[in-house]
Design a protein around this motif. Sequence first.
Motif, PDB file in Angstrom:
ATOM      1  N   LYS A  32       1.064  -1.340   0.194  1.00  0.00           N
ATOM      2  CA  LYS A  32       0.097   0.287   0.093  1.00  0.00           C
ATOM      3  C   LYS A  32       0.951   1.315  -0.098  1.00  0.00           C
ATOM      4  O   LYS A  32       1.730   0.874   0.934  1.00  0.00           O
ATOM      5  CB  LYS A  32      -1.236  -0.193   1.126  1.00  0.00           C
ATOM      6  CG  LYS A  32      -1.977   0.793   1.279  1.00  0.00           C
ATOM      7  CD  LYS A  32      -2.969   1.177   2.125  1.00  0.00           C
ATOM      8  CE  LYS A  32      -3.775   1.833   3.048  1.00  0.00           C
ATOM      9  NZ  LYS A  32      -4.833   1.018   4.480  1.00  0.00           N
ATOM     10  N   ASP A  33       0.345   1.921  -0.552  1.00  0.00           N
ATOM     11  CA  ASP A  33       1.103   3.730  -1.086  1.00  0.00           C
ATOM     12  C   ASP A  33       1.464   4.342   0.144  1.00  0.00           C
ATOM     13  O   ASP A  33       1.582   5.624  -0.056  1.00  0.00           O
ATOM     14  CB  ASP A  33       1.102   4.592  -2.099  1.00  0.00           C
ATOM     15  CG  ASP A  33       1.616   4.990  -3.108  1.00  0.00           C
ATOM     16  OD1 ASP A  33       3.259   5.148  -1.880  1.00  0.00           O
ATOM     17  OD2 ASP A  33       1.281   6.245  -3.048  1.00  0.00           O
ATOM     18  N   LEU A  34       1.296   3.836   1.539  1.00  0.00           N
ATOM     19  CA  LEU A  34       1.832   5.008   2.357  1.00  0.00           C
ATOM     20  C   LEU A  34       2.899   3.762   3.518  1.00  0.00           C
ATOM     21  O   LEU A  34       3.272   4.320   4.878  1.00  0.00           O
ATOM     22  CB  LEU A  34       0.366   4.967   3.556  1.00  0.00           C
ATOM     23  CG  LEU A  34      -0.477   3.748   3.900  1.00  0.00           C
ATOM     24  CD1 LEU A  34       0.175   2.813   4.686  1.00  0.00           C
ATOM     25  CD2 LEU A  34      -1.708   4.273   5.245  1.00  0.00           C
ATOM     26  N   ILE A  35       3.569   2.706   2.907  1.00  0.00           N
ATOM     27  CA  ILE A  35       4.445   2.033   3.495  1.00  0.00           C
ATOM     28  C   ILE A  35       5.383   2.398   3.021  1.00  0.00           C
ATOM     29  O   ILE A  35       5.862   2.905   1.788  1.00  0.00           O
ATOM     30  CB  ILE A  35       3.797   0.077   3.345  1.00  0.00           C
ATOM     31  CG1 ILE A  35       3.111  -0.008   3.999  1.00  0.00           C
ATOM     32  CG2 ILE A  35       4.996  -0.030   3.866  1.00  0.00           C
ATOM     33  CD1 ILE A  35       2.144  -1.067   3.425  1.00  0.00           C
ATOM     34  N   GLY A  36       6.322   2.902   3.418  1.00  0.00           N
ATOM     35  CA  GLY A  36       8.447   3.693   3.070  1.00  0.00           C
ATOM     36  C   GLY A  36       8.555   2.354   1.983  1.00  0.00           C
ATOM     37  O   GLY A  36       8.908   1.125   3.064  1.00  0.00           O
ATOM     38  N   VAL A  37       9.514   2.598   0.940  1.00  0.00           N
ATOM     39  CA  VAL A  37      10.269   1.458  -0.046  1.00  0.00           C
ATOM     40  C   VAL A  37      10.657   2.727  -0.448  1.00  0.00           C
ATOM     41  O   VAL A  37      10.850   2.945  -1.422  1.00  0.00           O
ATOM     42  CB  VAL A  37       8.804   0.380  -0.647  1.00  0.00           C
ATOM     43  CG1 VAL A  37       9.968  -0.302  -1.871  1.00  0.00           C
ATOM     44  CG2 VAL A  37       7.788   0.240  -0.013  1.00  0.00           C
ATOM     45  N   SER A  38      12.272   2.694  -0.059  1.00  0.00           N
ATOM     46  CA  SER A  38      12.908   3.207  -1.227  1.00  0.00           C
ATOM     47  C   SER A  38      14.075   2.194  -1.722  1.00  0.00           C
ATOM     48  O   SER A  38      14.238   1.387  -1.654  1.00  0.00           O
ATOM     49  CB  SER A  38      14.229   4.122   0.307  1.00  0.00           C
ATOM     50  OG  SER A  38      14.466   2.998   0.292  1.00  0.00           O
TER      51      SER A  38
END
Length: 383
Positions: A32-38
Motif C-alpha cells: 500500500k502506498d503509505l508504506i516506506g520503500v526506498s
Amino acid sequence: MDMDLHAWAHRPAEPLQKSSTGLLKGLTFSVKDLIGVSPWPLRASTQAPLPHVPDNPVTQKLLLAGATLIGKTHMHEIALGIMGMNPVAGQALNPLSPNRISGGSSSGAAITVATRECDFALGTDTGGSIRIPAALCGVYGFKPTYNLYSTQGVLPLSTTCDHLGTFARNIHMLQLVHQAILGERPLHLSWKGIKVGLWNIRDWVSPEVWETTENYSHKLQRLGAQVELFDFQVPTSTYGTIVLAEAAFTHRAALEREEKGFSEGTLALLQQGRAITAVQYLAAMKERNMVRQDLKGLFHRYDVLIAPTVPCIAPLLGEDSLDLPEGKVPLRQAFLRITSPWSLLGIPVVSVPLPLRGLSVGVQIMMPHGEDTRLLGLCAELG
C-alpha cells in the motif's frame, strides 16, 4: 485491467528483489502506498505534503525472504476512509463488478491479489481497511494483533489503531508470509470443542449477509465447535474521536498551509479531528480501556468470536446509504461499526471471503491478543 480498476499507485520498470532464495522465493507482492520503500515515492493517494516516512522493516524482511515487490497500490486518500473513494487519484473499482466499490482504504492491495497480479499484498487496517476490501473483492485479509507486524516506516493515521497486515487468495499463503515475518511455523488446528461466540448484529446487516454468516457458523458446528450468540457494545464515538484526533495530529503541518492539498471530504474529517479537545480525547481513551475489560470477559466465555465483515455486497458507485433491517444507515457508519471495534481493541482477525450472488462478503474470525498463529491454524482447517 489494473488501469481500469485503479489498483496501482506506482509500477516501477524494475521490481525490487533482494534475495533469490528463502521461504518466499518465487512469490510476488505489492504494498500500500503509505508504506516506506526506498527509492520509490510515497504519496498516500493525496496531493497534500506528507511527513517523511522511512523504510518499513516488514517489507525489507519479506524481500530478504525471497519475495519480489512489484509495485505500490492505490488507496483511500491518506487511509482516512473505508470505502476506497478517491477524487484525487481516481476511484478504485471492484474486480468482481467494476460498477461497484472495492472498499478501502487498502483498495489496490485487495484488487492486485484478487486479479492475481501478485501472490500477496501488504496493507494497513485502522478500522477495517484490510478486512472490508478483502471481503468485497473476494480474498482473505489478516489484521494481526496490534503492533505484531511493525508499523515503523508506515505513514500513521492513528497510532492507537493502525495495524500492518496482509492479503492473499488462501489461508496457507497468509501462514507462509506470517512465518517469514515472525519465524513461527504454521499450525493446523481442529475446531472440535472450540467455543464460538457469534456477534448478534442481525439488524446491522442485510438478511442475505446474516443468512450467509449463520450458514458459516453451521459449518463450524459440523466441525465440532459450539456456537452461541453474544451481545457486545462499543460506544460509537470512541473510535472516531481517537482516530480523527490522531490523524489531524499526523497531518498538522499540511493543515497549517493555505493550499492543504486534501480533497474536500478528507479535509472535512481532518478539521473535525482538529476540533477535538484533549478532554474529549482522553475520555475516549478511557472508554476504550473499559471496552477492553468487557472483551476480556467475552474471551473467558469463548475461544473464538465471529461476525460478518461487511453489512452487504459491494455497494454500487455513488451509493451513500444502505437499507438495513434497522432502517437507512450512512455507508461509512454501516461498515465501520462492524469492523472498527476489533481495531480499537487490537485483537487478531482474519476475514474469510464468502461468495454471495456472484460477488463476495466475508466473516471475521477473531481470537485474543497474541493468538495469531493459532488463529491462522484454525482458519487453515476450514480450507
